[in-house]
Design an enzyme around this catalytic site. Structure first.
Site, PDB file in Angstrom:
ATOM      1  CB  SER A  42      -0.832  -0.010   1.285  1.00 18.24           C
ATOM      2  OG  SER A  42      -1.486   1.217   1.480  1.00 18.24           O
ATOM      3  CE1 TYR A  65      -3.871  -2.500   5.247  1.00 17.17           C
ATOM      4  CE2 TYR A  65      -3.081  -0.274   4.861  1.00 17.17           C
ATOM      5  CZ  TYR A  65      -3.528  -1.488   4.371  1.00 17.17           C
ATOM      6  OH  TYR A  65      -3.626  -1.688   3.005  1.00 17.17           O
TER       7      TYR A  65
HETATM    8  N1  LIG Z   1      -8.562  -0.767  -1.707  1.00 24.51           N
HETATM    9  C1  LIG Z   1      -7.597   0.032  -1.277  1.00 24.51           C
HETATM   10  O1  LIG Z   1      -7.797   1.261  -1.134  1.00 24.51           O
HETATM   11  C2  LIG Z   1      -6.215  -0.532  -1.024  1.00 24.51           C
HETATM   12  C3  LIG Z   1      -5.142   0.369  -0.946  1.00 24.51           C
HETATM   13  C4  LIG Z   1      -3.865  -0.112  -0.707  1.00 24.51           C
HETATM   14  C5  LIG Z   1      -3.666  -1.468  -0.544  1.00 24.51           C
HETATM   15  N2  LIG Z   1      -4.717  -2.331  -0.627  1.00 24.51           N
HETATM   16  C6  LIG Z   1      -4.446  -3.760  -0.420  1.00 24.51           C
HETATM   17  O2  LIG Z   1      -4.964  -4.502  -1.510  1.00 24.51           O
HETATM   18  C7  LIG Z   1      -5.222  -5.835  -1.092  1.00 24.51           C
HETATM   19  C8  LIG Z   1      -6.577  -6.261  -1.639  1.00 24.51           C
HETATM   20  O3  LIG Z   1      -7.580  -5.445  -1.086  1.00 24.51           O
HETATM   21  P1  LIG Z   1      -8.837  -4.927  -1.953  1.00 24.51           P
HETATM   22  O4  LIG Z   1      -8.716  -3.468  -2.049  1.00 24.51           O
HETATM   23  O5  LIG Z   1      -8.997  -5.733  -3.178  1.00 24.51           O
HETATM   24  O6  LIG Z   1     -10.022  -5.201  -0.910  1.00 24.51           O
HETATM   25  P2  LIG Z   1     -11.169  -6.328  -0.870  1.00 24.51           P
HETATM   26  O7  LIG Z   1     -12.039  -6.229  -2.095  1.00 24.51           O
HETATM   27  O8  LIG Z   1     -11.803  -6.186   0.443  1.00 24.51           O
HETATM   28  O9  LIG Z   1     -10.359  -7.702  -0.965  1.00 24.51           O
HETATM   29  C9  LIG Z   1      -9.667  -8.237   0.133  1.00 24.51           C
HETATM   30  C10 LIG Z   1      -9.440  -9.693  -0.147  1.00 24.51           C
HETATM   31  O10 LIG Z   1      -8.634 -10.260   0.900  1.00 24.51           O
HETATM   32  C11 LIG Z   1      -9.273 -11.465   1.293  1.00 24.51           C
HETATM   33  N3  LIG Z   1      -8.902 -11.905   2.635  1.00 24.51           N
HETATM   34  C12 LIG Z   1      -9.018 -11.234   3.814  1.00 24.51           C
HETATM   35  N4  LIG Z   1      -8.584 -12.017   4.821  1.00 24.51           N
HETATM   36  C13 LIG Z   1      -8.203 -13.193   4.266  1.00 24.51           C
HETATM   37  C14 LIG Z   1      -7.689 -14.406   4.771  1.00 24.51           C
HETATM   38  N5  LIG Z   1      -7.481 -14.596   6.082  1.00 24.51           N
HETATM   39  N6  LIG Z   1      -7.378 -15.402   3.887  1.00 24.51           N
HETATM   40  C15 LIG Z   1      -7.579 -15.252   2.559  1.00 24.51           C
HETATM   41  N7  LIG Z   1      -8.101 -14.134   2.024  1.00 24.51           N
HETATM   42  C16 LIG Z   1      -8.406 -13.129   2.871  1.00 24.51           C
HETATM   43  C17 LIG Z   1     -10.757 -11.182   1.176  1.00 24.51           C
HETATM   44  O11 LIG Z   1     -11.472 -12.390   1.215  1.00 24.51           O
HETATM   45  P3  LIG Z   1     -13.016 -12.521   1.694  1.00 24.51           P
HETATM   46  O12 LIG Z   1     -13.845 -12.198   0.470  1.00 24.51           O
HETATM   47  O13 LIG Z   1     -13.139 -13.930   2.143  1.00 24.51           O
HETATM   48  O14 LIG Z   1     -13.219 -11.519   2.806  1.00 24.51           O
HETATM   49  C18 LIG Z   1     -10.760 -10.489  -0.167  1.00 24.51           C
HETATM   50  O15 LIG Z   1     -10.694 -11.429  -1.223  1.00 24.51           O
HETATM   51  C19 LIG Z   1      -5.105  -5.838   0.427  1.00 24.51           C
HETATM   52  O16 LIG Z   1      -3.876  -6.426   0.798  1.00 24.51           O
HETATM   53  C20 LIG Z   1      -5.121  -4.361   0.799  1.00 24.51           C
HETATM   54  O17 LIG Z   1      -4.390  -4.085   1.977  1.00 24.51           O
HETATM   55  C21 LIG Z   1      -5.988  -1.895  -0.869  1.00 24.51           C
END
Ligand SMILES: NC(=O)c1ccc[n+]([C@@H]2O[C@H](COP(=O)([O-])OP(=O)(O)OC[C@H]3O[C@@H](n4cnc5c(N)ncnc54)[C@H](OP(=O)(O)O)[C@@H]3O)[C@@H](O)[C@H]2O)c1
Length: 271
Positions: free
Chosen positions: A133, A146
């Site tokens: 991130s 985080y």
């Molecule tokens: N969106 C942002 O603004 C942003 C910014 C910077 C970094 N990121 C990073 O991007 C990555 C993906 O996030 P996203 O934005 O795509 O959000 P998201 O749509 O909420 O996706 C998060 C994913 O992580 C999975 N997950 C959570 N805990 C888990 C576990 N114990 N085992 C396996 N899977 C698990 C969730 O699965 P479930 O469906 O089962 O909950 C979901 O598939 C994360 O690492 C996040 O920190 C996001």
């Protein structure tokens, strides 16, 4: 022969968009998620196979990686994407929430890397891409735990390159800014359940975060950056993904720490 990518957290957001993109480019996609039984979009895409995997469960990680290796005879790219946000003051975070954040965002990624490394070393090639991130490079208010996980994953990734280079394995970091996914809704947890002395500042910061929503990247845009990291055949380590992340990181590099922190205080309405 098609290359293979193993993705964690492929049920939504960046993970799912990446699964779609790599499949469209002719890759085999091992799309892992906690509840494959609930998935009904990736099931219809040629080249994508679903696997059950919770990154906090070491036994399940081993079983699933072994199955993926049998199904595809190797893994070319591991994408450590699974993760969630933990927002709020550090003072009151419970031991359980603290551990779960580290288990998911950091220790889970480490276990996944340990799981694929023997096969990648044997095949003498591989790319590990860790989704961190902008919050793995720059600290923002009320995200300390985080940040600890994402700064940890960033440092780990940089260091690991030195020990894996002799085996033809690269480690890369994709650091998104704000992305329109489930991250800020169902995937966002709070450190503090009840009222706290930090409430007034938290309200200010929440309001500022919400106002920046219009500048968010799409999950598809981040998937494009991940695809570039996987295929550009360079030693580039960090890929800042999204104009907001690039802009903030550029400011952080050009300003003194003190001037940068004063700017953040003002931006988030903190005293
Ligand atoms: N969106 C942002 O603004 C942003 C910014 C910077 C970094 N990121 C990073 O991007 C990555 C993906 O996030 P996203 O934005 O795509 O959000 P998201 O749509 O909420 O996706 C998060 C994913 O992580 C999975 N997950 C959570 N805990 C888990 C576990 N114990 N085992 C396996 N899977 C698990 C969730 O699965 P479930 O469906 O089962 O909950 C979901 O598939 C994360 O690492 C996040 O920190 C996001």
């Amino acid at each position: 022969m098609s290359q293979t990518i193993l993705i964690t957290g492929a049920s939504s957001g960046i993970g799912k968009a990446t699964a779609r993109l790599f499949a469209a480019q002719g890759w085999n996609v091992a799309a892992t998620m906690r509840h494959p039984d609930r998935e009904n979009e990736l099931t219809d895409i040629a080249g994508v196979r679903l696997y059950a995997l919770d990154v906090t469960q070491p036994a399940g990680i081993r079983t699933t990686i072994d199955q993926v290796l049998r199904d595809f005879s190797g893994v070319d790219v591991l994408l450590n994407n699974a993760g969630y946000g933990l927002f709020g003051p550090l003072e009151t975070v419970s031991a359980e929430k603290l551990m779960d954040q580290f288990q998911t965002n950091l220790f889970g990624a480490i276990r996944m890397i340990q799981g694929v490394l023997p096969a990648m070393r044997e095949q003498k090639r591989g790319t590990i891409i860790n989704v961190t991130s902008i919050g793995g490079l720059v600290g923002l208010p009320f995200n300390s735990i985080y940040h600890a996980t994402k700064f940890g994953l960033d440092g780990l990734s940089e260091s690991l390159n030195y020990e894996l280079r002799p085996f033809g394995i690269r480690v890369k970091i994709v650091a998104p800014g704000g992305v329109a996914t489930d991250f800020a809704t169902r995937s966002l947890q709070q450190t503090t359940d009840g009222p706290s002395v930090y409430d007034a500042d938290i309200q200010q910061v929440m309001a500022a975060f919400q106002q920046s929503g219009g500048a968010y990247s799409s999950a598809d845009q981040i998937a494009e950056v991940i695809y570039r990291a996987a295929t550009d055949d360079t030693d580039q380590l960090r890929y800042l993904a999204g104009a907001d992340a690039q802009g903030l990181y550029a400011k952080w590099k050009e300003m003194t720490n003190e001037a940068f922190m004063a700017m953040i205080q003002e931006r988030y309405g903190l005293a």
